[in-house]
Design an enzyme around this catalytic site. Structure first.
Site, PDB file in Angstrom:
ATOM      1  N   GLN A 180       0.822  -1.213   0.000  1.00  0.00           N
ATOM      2  CA  GLN A 180       0.000   0.000   0.000  1.00  0.00           C
ATOM      3  C   GLN A 180       0.852   1.257   0.000  1.00  0.00           C
ATOM      4  O   GLN A 180       0.420   2.324  -0.406  1.00  0.00           O
ATOM      5  CB  GLN A 180      -0.932  -0.054   1.226  1.00  0.00           C
ATOM      6  CG  GLN A 180      -1.617   1.248   1.596  1.00  0.00           C
ATOM      7  CD  GLN A 180      -1.057   1.833   2.889  1.00  0.00           C
ATOM      8  OE1 GLN A 180       0.012   1.428   3.354  1.00  0.00           O
ATOM      9  NE2 GLN A 180      -1.784   2.762   3.461  1.00  0.00           N
ATOM     10  N   LYS A 228      13.524  -7.931   1.661  1.00  0.00           N
ATOM     11  CA  LYS A 228      13.344  -6.552   1.208  1.00  0.00           C
ATOM     12  C   LYS A 228      14.615  -6.007   0.575  1.00  0.00           C
ATOM     13  O   LYS A 228      14.572  -5.321  -0.455  1.00  0.00           O
ATOM     14  CB  LYS A 228      12.905  -5.665   2.373  1.00  0.00           C
ATOM     15  CG  LYS A 228      11.451  -5.834   2.777  1.00  0.00           C
ATOM     16  CD  LYS A 228      11.056  -4.814   3.831  1.00  0.00           C
ATOM     17  CE  LYS A 228       9.562  -4.895   4.127  1.00  0.00           C
ATOM     18  NZ  LYS A 228       9.143  -3.902   5.142  1.00  0.00           N
ATOM     19  N   CYS A 270       3.073   2.236  12.604  1.00  0.00           N
ATOM     20  CA  CYS A 270       2.175   2.472  11.477  1.00  0.00           C
ATOM     21  C   CYS A 270       1.298   1.249  11.225  1.00  0.00           C
ATOM     22  O   CYS A 270       0.153   1.378  10.801  1.00  0.00           O
ATOM     23  CB  CYS A 270       2.988   2.799  10.222  1.00  0.00           C
ATOM     24  SG  CYS A 270       3.773   4.420  10.289  1.00  0.00           S
ATOM     25  N   CYS A 327      -4.320  -8.373  20.012  1.00  0.00           N
ATOM     26  CA  CYS A 327      -4.348  -7.460  18.857  1.00  0.00           C
ATOM     27  C   CYS A 327      -3.456  -8.049  17.775  1.00  0.00           C
ATOM     28  O   CYS A 327      -3.207  -9.258  17.761  1.00  0.00           O
ATOM     29  CB  CYS A 327      -3.922  -6.040  19.250  1.00  0.00           C
ATOM     30  SG  CYS A 327      -2.169  -5.838  19.586  1.00  0.00           S
TER      31      CYS A 327
END
Length: 473
Positions: free
Chosen positions: A166, A180, A282, A431
Site C-alpha cells: 500500500q 526486502k 504504522c 491485537c
C-alpha cells in the site's frame, strides 16, 4: 546597469529574486550596493573582515574575477556577474568523469549551475546508507538511485509482505515473501545500472552499527521504531555523520537533518523515548499510503543538498506536514549543550542497549498486567480453562484473521464498554502484534481488573506458531 545573478541557496535573502539590476564601477562597489539593499546576505557571503567566503566564486561574463583584477574588476555596462558556490565550479578531473551514457542520463542535472558536471560527479563519488527499505526507504532509494548517488547501502532484515504494498512502492506482488534488501536492490539496479548497491540483510544493532555506518558519507533514517532511531542518532554523532531523519504516522510526517555542521541531534529534540506500549507503529495505527512518498522525497532532497553543499538544509529545523490539512509548518531546533551525546560534555561515547533504553518503565505505584505467549494461550484453550479472549483490533482486521469465540471490542470502544467485561474474570487481550493490547491491558488494570494478560506477538504470532492458516499482515 549590470545584472547580478543570485544562486538559489541565497535567494531567500533577496526576497526570492534570482537576478538583480545593480550599479557600481567595480565588483567591490556592486557588492556594497547589494549589501545595502539586502543586509542579511552580507553575512552569508563575506567573513567578518569583509572578504568573500572561500565557498563562493564571482564570475564576470564567464571569467572568475580572480583571473582579472579581483574585487577591483570593472564590469562593462551590459555585463553579467554571477555568484557561484565553489561546489558548482572546479575542474572536471578532480573527480571521476562521467561517461557519455551518464551525461545523457543526468542531462537535466547538468543544466543546473548548482550541480553541473562537477556536482554530478560528486554524487557519483558519494555513498549513502538507508536504514529501512519500507515506506520511507522506498522513495528515498528510488530517487537517490535515479539522481546518480554512486553507492547506496540498504539495511533491513524483513521480508516483503502484502500489507507493505500500500505504501512501499519499490516492491510489487511478485516480491511477496522475498528479502526486502534483495528485492529493492534488484529494482534499483534496473533503474540505474551505473550505481553500486551494498546489501546489509541484517538487523542494525549496537554490535554492527559502527562497522556498517562508518563506510558511508551520511545516513538516511527510514526506521519505524524508537530503538533504531536512537541507535542511528548515537552512531552518527560518534562517527560525525549527518543523519537525515524522517518519520510518519497516520496523516502526519516529520523531516529534519541531525548532526550536521554542529547542529542538534535527535536526542536534542527527543531526550527520552516514550514508553513503547504507548506508541503504536504504522502497522498498528495506520498510515496514509502516499505520506511516506512525500516525506521520503523530502529526505532525498536533503541528502542531495548535503552531498552537493547547496541550499539551506533542515539542520536546526523540524519540518512538520499535515496531509489532511495539506499544511507544512516548521519548528526551530536548538542544540542542547547538555545533550548526553552531542553536548559539550557527552556521557554516551559508545553504543548502548537501545531496546533496554527504550523499554517500558516500571510503574511502582500501580499493579501491572501479565504477559502470555501464544503457546501458553493455546494450552489454556486445549485444557478448557475459563478465560475470556478480547480482540481489540478494528472490525476490518477480523476479515484477515481471527480467533473463534473471542469477544471483539475495538480499542477506542473499550472505555465505554467496560460493563461487558467482568473484573474478576481472566481476560486475555489480543491485537495484531501485542502493542495495542498491552496498552489496553494497562488501562484495564488501572480500572481494577485483577487478572489481565497480554498476548505477546498478537494474532500474527499465533499464525506463525500455532495456526498457519491465519493470514499475517
Amino acid at each position: 546597469m549590470k545584472q547580478l545573478r543570485i544562486p538559489s541557496s541565497l535567494r531567500r535573502f533577496t526576497s526570492g529574486s534570482a537576478v538583480l539590476t545593480v550599479k557600481g564601477y567595480t565588483i567591490k562597489e556592486i557588492l556594497k550596493e547589494l549589501f545595502t539593499q539586502f543586509p542579511e546576505i552580507q553575512f552569508q557571503l563575506t567573513t567578518e573582515a569583509g572578504s568573500l567566503l572561500s565557498i563562493f566564486n564571482l564570475y564576470l561574463d564567464g571569467i572568475n574575477i580572480k583571473q582579472l583584477d579581483g574585487m577591483e574588476t570593472k564590469p562593462g555596462d551590459n555585463s553579467e556577474i554571477i555568484i557561484i558556490p565553489t561546489f558548482a565550479s572546479g575542474t572536471e578531473d578532480e573527480l571521476p568523469p562521467l561517461v557519455s551514457d551518464e551525461v545523457v542520463r543526468y542531462s537535466r542535472h547538468l543544466h543546473l549551475p548548482e550541480i553541473g558536471a562537477h556536482g554530478q560527479s560528486k554524487l557519483k563519488n558519494s555513498s549513502v546508507l538507508i536504514v529501512g527499505t519500507g515506506g520511507l526507504g522506498s522513495p528515498v532509494s528510488l530517487y537517490l538511485a535515479a539522481a546518480g548517488v554512486g553507492t547506496i547501502g540498504l539495511v533491513d532484515f524483513d521480508i516483503v509482505d502484502a500489507s507493505n504494498l500500500q505504501r512501499q512502492i519499490i516492491f510489487n506482488v511478485d516480491d511477496t515473501g522475498e528479502s526486502k534488501v534483495e528485492a529493492a536492490s534488484e529494482k534499483l539496479k534496473k533503474l540505474n545500472p551505473f550505481i553500486n548497491i551494498q546489501k546489509h540483510n541484517v538487523q542494525l544493532n549496537s554490535e554492527n552499527a559502527i562497522e556498517i555506518i562508518q563506510n558511508y558519507d551520511l545516513v538516511v533514517d527510514g526506521s519505524d521504531n524508537f530503538p533504531t532511531r536512537y541507535l542511528v542518532n548515537d552512531a552518527c554523532v560518534i562517527l560525525n555523520k549527518p543523519n537525515v531523519y524522517g518519520s510518519i504516522y497516520r496523516f502526519d510526517g516529520q523531516v529534519s537533518v541531525f548532526n550536521f555542521k554542529d547542529g542538534p541531534c535527535y536526542r536534542c529534540l527527543y531526550p527520552e523515548p516514550p514508553p513503547l506500549h504507548l506508541v503504536p507503529s504504522c502497522a498498528e495505527g495506520g498510515v496514509l499510503g502516499v505520506l511516506p512518498g512525500i516525506i521520503g522525497t523530502l529526505q532525498a532532497n536533503e541528502v542531495i543538498k548535503i552531498l552537493l553543499n547547496i541550499g539551506d538544509t533542515l539542520s536546526s529545523r523540524l519540518l512538520l506536514f499535515d496531509a489532511l490539512a495539506m499544511e507544512f509548518s516548521e519548528m526551530k531546533l536548538k542544540k542542547n549543550e547538555n545533550c548526553p551525546v552531542c553536548g559539550k560534555h557527552p556521557t554516551v561515547k559508545k553504543l548502548i542497549n537501545y531496546v533496554e533504553f527504550c523499554g517500558v518503565p516500571d510503574l511502582p505505584s500501580r499493579e501491572s498486567h501479565q504477559d502470555i505467549s501464544v503457546e501458553e494461550l493455546h494450552n489454556k484453550l486445549n485444557n478448557g480453562d475459563n478465560i475470556t479472549i478480547v480482540d481489540v483490533r478494528e472490525t476490518f482486521e477480523l476479515q484477515i484473521s481471527r480467533l473463534e469465540n473471542a469477544v471483539h471490542i475495538p480499542v477506542n470502544e473499550i472505555p465505554s464498554r467496560l460493563n461487558e467485561l467482568e473484573s474478576a474474570d481472566e481476560l486475555v487481550i489480543l491485537c495484531r502484534t501485542g502493542i495495542r493490547s498491552a496498552q489496553i491491558c494497562q488501562f484495564l488494570v488501572n480500572q481494577n481488573f485483577k487478572n489481565v494478560k497480554n498476548v505477546i506477538g498478537g494474532i500474527n504470532d499465533w499464525g506463525r506458531k500455532i495456526d498457519p492458516s491465519q493470514k499475517l499482515y
